[in-house]
Write an enzyme that holds these catalytic residues in place. Structure first.
Site, mmCIF file in Angstrom:
data_model
loop_
_atom_site.group_PDB
_atom_site.id
_atom_site.type_symbol
_atom_site.label_atom_id
_atom_site.label_comp_id
_atom_site.label_asym_id
_atom_site.label_seq_id
_atom_site.Cartn_x
_atom_site.Cartn_y
_atom_site.Cartn_z
ATOM 1 N N ASN A 70 0.819 -1.220 0.000
ATOM 2 C CA ASN A 70 0.000 0.000 0.000
ATOM 3 C C ASN A 70 0.852 1.269 0.000
ATOM 4 O OD1 ASN A 70 -2.028 -1.862 0.209
ATOM 5 N ND2 ASN A 70 -3.086 -0.868 1.902
ATOM 6 N N HIS A 146 2.314 -4.055 -10.125
ATOM 7 C CA HIS A 146 1.261 -4.511 -9.220
ATOM 8 C C HIS A 146 -0.107 -4.363 -9.888
ATOM 9 C CE1 HIS A 146 0.757 -6.134 -5.251
ATOM 10 N NE2 HIS A 146 -0.247 -5.315 -4.985
ATOM 11 N N ASN A 192 1.170 -9.221 -10.782
ATOM 12 C CA ASN A 192 0.814 -9.408 -9.375
ATOM 13 C C ASN A 192 -0.158 -10.571 -9.227
ATOM 14 O OD1 ASN A 192 0.474 -8.823 -6.547
ATOM 15 N ND2 ASN A 192 -1.472 -7.878 -7.075
ATOM 16 N N GLU A 193 -1.447 -10.328 -9.443
ATOM 17 C CA GLU A 193 -2.459 -11.380 -9.311
ATOM 18 C C GLU A 193 -3.322 -11.416 -10.574
ATOM 19 O OE1 GLU A 193 -4.527 -10.526 -5.660
ATOM 20 O OE2 GLU A 193 -2.897 -11.294 -4.409
ATOM 21 N N GLU A 328 2.745 -13.141 -1.230
ATOM 22 C CA GLU A 328 1.899 -12.530 -0.212
ATOM 23 C C GLU A 328 1.271 -13.627 0.641
ATOM 24 O OE1 GLU A 328 -1.070 -9.869 -1.681
ATOM 25 O OE2 GLU A 328 0.288 -8.866 -3.091
ATOM 26 N N TRP A 370 2.782 -10.123 3.809
ATOM 27 C CA TRP A 370 2.109 -8.909 3.350
ATOM 28 C C TRP A 370 1.910 -7.954 4.519
ATOM 29 C CZ3 TRP A 370 1.222 -6.254 -0.859
ATOM 30 C CH2 TRP A 370 0.328 -5.185 -0.801
#
Length: 404
Positions: A70, A146, A192-193, A328, A370
């Protein structure tokens, strides 16, 4: 989720190689892209200095990692989601606390020109500054693209394949060129995902990873030998083993890792309110179930499931020469609880963190916790970045005990 090009294909337990012609075809397709200018404007001859470790050797050097969550990935700017700017003092504290690797989730799209995909020099320089903090403290670094507004992650489809590949190429040529001077302490991660649910979408994702590999390698210098990390479908462990039946081709062998994420079980790690379909889990693991609040005991995803997931990754990838990064993981701290319920929950959470790390290390998986900052209730944060102090000693100690 290699001129001999190598990919991983699970076929009766064998790892096979893909042809160099497949890689060349992908390169030709990318070169023909008319959407953005080419940003590989200063390629260098390959430079192997400081790059001698294989992916497996690097994996052996990474003890445990931590996410600067973040922050550099925050939409609106580095401090937009409540965290202060990253400093060398923060990185030094994380190193002193026991971590020797940092994952930097990073946004690029918001700092780029929509028409040309040109990334702002100021942002490239800021990211380089943060990477330097890490490397100067002898930390290994994984730098990614990300979520970044979802331009890649939400578009693993045949319809978006060409436009996403064009942006992926443009971004990684710039990122790789800017950071080319760092030695093997720096690893690049493609995404990222990425949201993938079937074989068709997996093939599209593989093209994005191939673009990433080719773009980084094309810049030369130390990037010709840099270890690269590619993400499994949705970074879900089961999906990755089932759908990621090959890895992108690479011109150098033994320089690739696979990445997954795991917040397992969801009701314990992430869920923040009871739903009609099920309740949150406050208490996880053998010996940590509540007798006074049984509705919130875990009913799945406990030790046997954690064992299964990491053994699955070991047999599918690690044993075949491809280290796996758990990019993560974690579980929120439910500080709205009180009294004995809070104490039992925190003890349970500490046990969970220790157990996950232990199973990662047992199975050759690299755990990266994470941490989104110590920003209130339902937080993962173990460090207070405003004062550079340990905020959650219990969680930190549990993570480190899992290494033994």
């Amino acid at each position: 989720m290699i001129a001999a090009a190598v990919s991983c294909k699970k076929n009766n337990g064998e790892v096979t190689t893909s042809s160099a012609s497949q890689q060349q075809t992908a390169v030709e397709q990318l070169s023909a892209s008319p959407l953005y200018p080419g940003y590989n404007t200063s390629p260098q001859p390959p430079d192997a200095s400081g790059m001698s470790s294989t992916a497996q050797q690097l994996a052996a050097k990474i003890r445990i990692g931590w996410n600067i969550g973040n922050t550099l990935d925050a939409i609106g700017g580095e401090t937009a989601w409540g965290n202060p700017k990253v400093t060398n003092d923060l990185v030094r504290m994380v190193k002193q606390a026991g971590f020797n690797a940092i994952r930097i989730p990073c946004s690029w799209n918001q700092y780029s020109d929509a028409k040309t995909a040109k990334i702002q020099d100021a942002w490239l320089n800021r990211v380089k500054e943060v990477v330097q903090y890490c490397v100067s403290n002898d930390m290994y670094v994984i730098l990614n693209v990300h979520w970044d507004g979802g331009w890649l992650e939400n578009n693993c489809t045949p319809e978006k394949k060409d436009s996403v590949n064009a942006k992926q190429k443009a971004f990684w040529e710039q990122i790789a060129t800017s950071l080319r001077g760092f030695d093997e302490h720096l690893l690049f991660a493609s995404a990222n995902e990425p949201n993938v649910g079937d074989a068709t979408q997996m093939n599209v994702l593989l093209s994005y990873h191939q673009t990433f590999v080719d773009a980084v390698r094309s810049t030369g210098g130390r990037n010709a030998y840099r270890t690269l990390v590619v993400q499994g479908p949705s970074t879900d462990i089961d999906k990755t083993v089932q759908l990621m039946t090959k890895l992108p081709a690479d011109r150098v062998p033994n320089k690739m890792m696979v990445e997954v994420h795991a917040y397992t079980p969801y009701q314990f790690a992430l869920m923040t309110k009871d739903e009609t379909w099920g309740k949150q889990f406050f208490y996880w693991g053998m010996g940590y179930h509540s007798t006074t609040d049984p509705d919130h005991n875990a009913t799945w995803g406990e030790e046997a499931e954690i064992d299964r997931l990491y053994k699955f990754l070991k047999s599918a990838f690690v044993d075949k020469g491809f280290p796996v990064v758990l990019g993560e993981f974690g579980a929120i701290r439910r500080t709205a609880l009180t009294g004995d319920n809070l104490r039992l929950h925190l003890a349970s959470r500490a046990y969970h963190l220790k157990y996950v790390v232990k199973q990662c290390k047992t199975n050759g998986v690299l755990p990266f916790y994470w941490d989104e900052g110590a920003l209130g209730n339902n937080s993962f944060g173990i460090f207070d970045r405003r004062s550079n102090t340990v905020f959650d000693r219990q969680a930190l100690d549990s993570l480190l005990r899992g290494l033994n």
